[in-house]
Structures are given as C-alpha cells and as structure tokens.
Scaffold this motif. Structure first.
Motif, mmCIF file in Angstrom:
data_model
loop_
_atom_site.group_PDB
_atom_site.id
_atom_site.type_symbol
_atom_site.label_atom_id
_atom_site.label_comp_id
_atom_site.label_asym_id
_atom_site.label_seq_id
_atom_site.Cartn_x
_atom_site.Cartn_y
_atom_site.Cartn_z
ATOM 1 N N ALA A 67 0.815 -1.216 0.000
ATOM 2 C CA ALA A 67 0.000 0.000 0.000
ATOM 3 C C ALA A 67 0.848 1.266 0.000
ATOM 4 N N LEU A 71 2.083 0.462 -4.694
ATOM 5 C CA LEU A 71 1.044 1.123 -5.482
ATOM 6 C C LEU A 71 1.515 2.464 -6.043
ATOM 7 N N LEU A 75 2.161 3.377 -10.043
ATOM 8 C CA LEU A 75 1.463 4.513 -10.650
ATOM 9 C C LEU A 75 2.460 5.494 -11.252
ATOM 10 N N TYR A 116 -5.839 -0.465 -6.509
ATOM 11 C CA TYR A 116 -6.247 0.717 -5.748
ATOM 12 C C TYR A 116 -7.665 0.562 -5.195
ATOM 13 N N CYS A 117 -8.546 -0.060 -5.971
ATOM 14 C CA CYS A 117 -9.924 -0.249 -5.500
ATOM 15 C C CYS A 117 -9.966 -1.152 -4.273
ATOM 16 N N GLU A 119 -7.443 -1.775 -2.195
ATOM 17 C CA GLU A 119 -6.756 -1.123 -1.079
ATOM 18 C C GLU A 119 -7.664 -0.069 -0.440
ATOM 19 N N ASN A 120 -8.422 0.626 -1.266
ATOM 20 C CA ASN A 120 -9.349 1.624 -0.739
ATOM 21 C C ASN A 120 -10.487 0.971 0.040
ATOM 22 N N LEU A 128 -6.575 7.693 -1.805
ATOM 23 C CA LEU A 128 -6.827 6.547 -2.665
ATOM 24 C C LEU A 128 -8.041 6.791 -3.560
ATOM 25 N N VAL A 131 -7.184 8.972 -6.510
ATOM 26 C CA VAL A 131 -6.444 8.263 -7.556
ATOM 27 C C VAL A 131 -7.408 7.466 -8.427
ATOM 28 N N ILE A 132 -8.344 6.756 -7.796
ATOM 29 C CA ILE A 132 -9.307 5.944 -8.541
ATOM 30 C C ILE A 132 -10.161 6.817 -9.456
ATOM 31 N N ARG A 437 -2.159 -6.062 -7.127
ATOM 32 C CA ARG A 437 -3.591 -6.335 -6.916
ATOM 33 C C ARG A 437 -3.800 -7.565 -6.041
ATOM 34 N N ALA A 440 -3.160 -6.452 -2.434
ATOM 35 C CA ALA A 440 -4.212 -5.542 -1.987
ATOM 36 C C ALA A 440 -5.487 -6.285 -1.595
#
Length: 659
Positions: A67, A71, A75, A116-117, A119-120, A128, A131-132, A437, A440
């Motif tokens: 995380a 990530l 990115l 990211y989804c 992790e959020n 987060l 970013v998404i 992923r 996460a």
C-alpha cells in the motif's frame, strides 16, 4: 481417523482432506465484496470487511508495504512510461503518434486500478479515492461511443479493431478492466468506472456473440472478467458470452504459430484436455475461468475435468516453489517432468494465476490440497517476486542462478524478463501490477465460511468474522509468527450461545499437528480439523504445526534434480546464495551432507554441513564416474527462497548437490 467426540468441544476428522456436504452446505454468494464470488458454492468467501489483515507478521508487513510503496511506485511508472498518458492521447485524437508501450499496456493501468480499489476498500482514504476517480476519468475519456476502448487499435493510422486476435490483446485488456470494475462495484457501488465497463461488456457481446466474430483472444482473460462481471451485475448475458469464448477455445480459430496452437490453448477443447499446456499464464487464467463457469452453471462434469487438469499439472509440471512454466522462449509449460532449475521461467504472473485457479477449486470442493498449493505459491513465488521495499520485482523466478549478473538501474525499464536482479520496471510490466492487486486483496484468501462456521486456510495476523446460517455473527482473532514459528493462536471475539465450528487446515507437509482447546490437546492429520462447541468470548485455540526443517528429493523422472536435495521448513523453500559462501566459492562447488540439518536459527536461516568439491573442474566434462574428492569441510547458511537477491548480485541454487 474417526471422529473423536470431546466435551465440551469436538475435533472432527471425517474425510480429513476436504470439507464437504457432510459438514457444510451450499449458499448463494452473488453479493460478496471479494474478488471471487461464485453464485453458489460450497465455501463462501469473506467480504473484505470481514477478513482484516493486520499490519504485522509476514503477510501483514507485505500488505502494508504494498500500500505505501508498491502502489505509488507502479502509478509513477505508468505515468513515466507513458502507458497511462496513452489514454489522454486517445481522448485528444492524437494517436498513434506518441503512444508508448506494448499492445497490452492498457491492461497494466486496469490491474493497478483494481489494486487501488481493493486497497481503498481495506483502508479507505481520500487520497486513494482521488487516484481511482482520476484514473477512471482519463480512461473514460478515451472510450468510443459504441463502447470500444483501446489505445493500440482502431483509429486512423492504427491497425483495425480485432485485426490481430492472436497477439493484439484487445479482449485480454478488457478482462482486466472488468475485474477492476468488479472491485469498484463491490467495494463502492455504481460509478463512472462501472459504467465504462458495462459499455465495454455490451460491446463485446454485440461484437463476439453468436452472430458475431467466431473467434477468441490469443490471451485468455476476458473469460474471467466477463464471468465475474456477470456475477457482480447479475447480467447473464455476460456469462453466456464467456461460455461462448470457452466453448470456442481449442477448435483452431487462431492461426498456427511456431510453438503451435497449444500456446493459445487453441489446440484441444477444454473438455478434452487432461493437463495444462502452452503459455503458463494463458493456461492458468483460462483454467480459473472454466472453474467459474462450471460452478455457476452447476456443471459437475466440467468441474471434475478441471480438477484432473490441476492434479496432473501439479504432479508433473510444477516446481518445488509452486512455480509453473519451464520454457523461456514461449513462457510455457514443458512436457511432464521437464523442470530444469537453471532454465525455470516460473513467471510471477503465473504464480498469481495459479493462486486464482486453486482458490476457485478450493471454494468449489473444500479440498485442502488447493489451499496447500496456494500457500506454497504465495510464500515462494508471490513473496519472492517483490523486493523487501516493494519497489523492484522479479518477472521470472529461477531456481538456479549460475552467475550473479549486474545490479539493475532503478531509473531504467528492464528489457529482460530473466534479469538476474529484481528490476524497478519492465518493458513488459505485467508482474508488478499483478503482485500489487494480489496483495491488496490478500485478506480475501485467508478464510471462508459456510452455514456452520469459519474455515481457516492460510495463517496470518488477522481478524475474521462471518454471519452463520442462523443470522448470528462470529468473530475470531488470529495471531502468529508463522512461517518462522508453527504456533497459531485463535481468540474468540464474538460468538452466539449456539455451537458453531472453526476448521483449521493442516498442511500436507506437516504430517500432523496438535490442537489445544481448553487445556486438552489433540492430534490431527493433514486436511481440515474441525472444532465444534458452544464458545464464549475469550476462548482460545492453539494450533501447533511442526516447522522442523526437512530434506526432500525430486521425482527421479525430473532429470535436472536427480542426485540433489532441497531444504524446506514449514511452507518455505530454502536456497543457498553465494553471499553466504567464502569469497571465490561458487554455489555449485558446495556438496551437502544430507544428515546434518539443525533447527532454524533465530534469523530464519538453516545451517547445512557439507564440503567443497575438490575436483569440480576437468578438461573434459564426460567419462567414467570417479569418486568425488572431498575438499574442505564447510557449513553454510541457507535462507528462505523469498529473501534471495536482497543482498546484491549473487548466484543461487535451491537444489543442492549431494555428490
């Protein structure tokens, strides 16, 4: 072993290898907040909110580093490499000039977006979420009116849409977009990303449906995406399209190539295949999708076929690390027992895909062998792929590195999948985002539930909760130093007054385990040991797995490791690095003496006594077999394979010579 009634708890060993309908039941699972949510399944995945991985221990530490470091690292590289800006160019009508990356570069954006989804969902934050939303905005702007979305094909100056199904990866890219949308839909709800994915899915059905293009993608993945998107949205149209793709596979729709159509899994229909073959990641993604289809359509025969393919692949085409793929040239499986150590490919993505395949079979059958392979692969491939700081990666995972190689430049994309050291990024950077992923969403792989309780498949610091068939909620805390220590402690944090069951996986490598409940200790064989009782808050259960090191041999049909041994302790495979040897000594010079294997040291190394081969070099490497001349006695420290390569350029081997 027969069931042992114990008061007030009971340890149940009937059919210990698996959890089946004798002790569990099928329940609908179409609204789960997890990466995989079969419509009806034997074992029920936990929501991301129900399986909370702590930030301590082996996997908690890695999840936290993923995380905080991996990530944003990925990115940054997607921006720097130009793969995310490709969508900006598409939206501005400036393609193909300036496009960067390979034909599958779009998929790397989607995989990271999925990470990211999840992790959020685990640790919600405005950062987060931003970013998404921003990644989604840029992707959405590039989508065409009919739903088509790709930066490599379909515009003036580019090749036409679906003009290269063998290598174009258009449908493959869509599969990863759909999986990202599933993560967003299940963890957040309808939004712009889900809308983009729905338009894509409808476009696919209109273009490749029964009256559309009668072909498949050269890289399976769209099948996985469509099936999970169908589950998440409740739209059977997407499931039907996935079934069309799966049924078409193996009928020669794709052009033949130098490695044969088996590379694409287009040589033999799915129902006729008995083992995985061809490109390893392609084969494993397809296999995972077929299990999804079999479960959702209640096709027991198809599920049995996939169990056979898994069984045969594990028996003769899988490395001791759990890695799969023994060919570099085509990133593919070899023939049975073709498992060279120094030419092992074992792509990190294949490790992720293997976990996906095994997880689905575990949910469908309750057989502990699938959780055993997940554990082996996670500890020895997935954990190995990423450096300690989460900012460099192995693409392939060899078992024998003959030369140390050169340090990699963290500012440059590596062009070599078989780089001797972990690299910050690659021209083909599928593995970093796949690892991201997976970590996460790692909590989702720890445990499941059924109507009667919770099943523990993997051991890590975590809190697990579930709702029973009665509607009552149960919650358990798990703490451990596993895999460095075999003790795993469970504390009941929430419980009804009615009896319920906790099942613990006992790995095959353990041989047996001890389980302590209320001061009484019981022996359990490999499989699942089930403790059923009326718990009270604060009750503790102690699972004790033997972590003693062991020497293992390879099947004699594996020519590459005949006459060698490997060392394991618990789920970990160990290796010898040149950094553990005196200067000038090569890992190939060491000959192990198999009987001296002490317990693991405090620093997680294993010490092995042996000697140096005094006659290793000869003027001609063939002839009669003279007795090996023993050289200087030497004791060496082996380290967990997942830790290799963190001490700079080194040579390394897992399988040690014994003569």
């Amino acid at each position: 072993m027969t069931a042992k009634p114990v008061t007030p708890a009971s340890i149940d060993h009937r059919d210990p290898k698996r959890l089946d309908n004798a002790t569990t039941m099928k329940i609908a699972t179409n609204h789960l907040q997890s990466p995989v949510a079969p419509l009806s399944t034997l074992l029920h995945p936990l929501d991301v909110s129900e399986a909370r991985l702590m930030e301590t221990g082996f996997w908690g530490t890695r999840s936290r580093i993923n995380a905080s470091n991996t990530l944003p690292h990925c990115l940054g590289w997607l921006e720097r490499a130009g793969w995310l800006p490709n969508f900006d160019l598409a939206a501005q009508g400036r393609l193909p000039v300036g496009r960067k990356g390979r034909e599958f570069a779009d998929s790397e954006v989607y995989k990271l977006l999925e990470a990211y989804c999840w992790e959020n969902a685990n640790h919600p934050s405005a950062e987060l979420e931003n970013v998404i939303v921003e990644m989604t905005r840029r992707i959405s702007a590039a989508q065409e009116n009919d739903g088509y979305l790709n930066t490599q094909f379909g515009r003036p100056g580019q090749h036409g849409r679906y003009s290269d199904l063998e290598w174009g990866h258009e449908l493959y890219n869509y599969g990863h977009l759909l999986q990202a949308a599933v993560a967003r839909l299940r963890s957040h709800g309808e939004d712009a990303l889900v809308a983009v994915a729905r338009r894509v899915a409808n476009h696919i059905c209109e273009t490749f449906g029964e009256d559309g293009i009668q072909s498949v993608c050269g890289h399976p993945e769209i099948e996985l995406g469509l099936l999970e998107f169908a589950r998440a949205t409740g739209n059977d149209r997407y499931r039907h399209q996935a079934q069309l793709f799966i049924d078409r596979r193996g009928h020669g729709h794709l052009a033949d190539i130098e490695w044969g159509r088996s590379y694409f899994q287009d040589d033999v229909p799915v129902r006729e295949a008995t083992v995985l073959r061809g490109h390893a990641v392609r084969a494993l993604y397809l296999a995972a999708a077929v299990v999804d289809l079999a479960v959702d359509t209640d096709d027991k025969n198809l599920l049995s076929i996939m169990e056979t393919q898994w069984e045969n692949t594990v028996a003769s085409r899988t490395y001791i690390t759990g890695g799969m793929g023994s060919h570099h040239q085509d990133e593919a499986f070899g023939e049975d027992y073709e498992l060279p150590s120094d030419r092992a490919y074992c792509e990190s993505c294949a490790g992720v895909a293997s976990v996906m395949f095994s997880w689905r079979l575990l949910l469908a059958t309750g057989n502990s062998r699938y959780a055993d392979l997940i554990e082996r692969t996670m500890f020895n491939i997935v954990a190995t792929a990423s450096a300690d700081d989460g900012r460099s990666f192995f693409y392939s995972n060899t078992l024998h590195r003959r030369s140390p190689g050169e340090p990699t430049d963290p500012t440059i994309q590596s062009k070599r999948a078989d780089s001797s050291q972990r690299s910050a990024w690659f021209d083909v950077a599928c593995c970093p985002n796949n690892i991201a992923r997976t970590l996460a969403s790692l909590g989702s792989y720890l445990a499941t539930r059924d109507g009667s309780g919770i099943q523990i498949h993997q051991y890590a610091d975590a809190e697990l909760e579930a709702v029973l068939a009665s509607g009552n909620r149960v919650k358990v805390g798990m703490t451990t130093r596993y895999p460095d220590d075999g003790s795993v402690f469970f504390t009941v944090l929430e419980t009804p007054t009615e009896p319920w069951t906790i099942a613990f996986r006992i790995p095959k490598w353990a041989g047996s385990a001890r389980i302590s409940v209320h001061g009484k200790t019981f022996e359990s064989v490999p499989g699942y040991a089930q403790v059923t009782k009326s718990f009270t808050v604060g009750d503790q259960i102690h699972v004790m797995l033997p972590i003693e090191p062991r020497a293992v041999d390879g099947n004699p049909r594996i020519d590459a490791v005949r006459g060698a041994i490997a060392l394991e302790a618990g789920p970990l495979v160990y290796c010898l690095e040149s950094a553990s040897l005196p200067n000038g000594i090569h890992v190939d010079d060491f000959v192990a003496e198999t009987l001296i294997i002490p317990a693991p040291n405090e620093d997680a190394t294993l010490r092995v006594q042996g000697h140096l081969d005094a006659n290793l070099r000869t003027s001609w490497p063939y002839g009669t077999s003279p007795q090996t001349a023993s050289g200087k006695p030497l004791a060496v420290d082996l380290i967990p394979y997942h830790a290799w390569g963190n001490r700079g350029p080194v040579s390394m081997r897992i399988w040690l010579r014994t003569h």
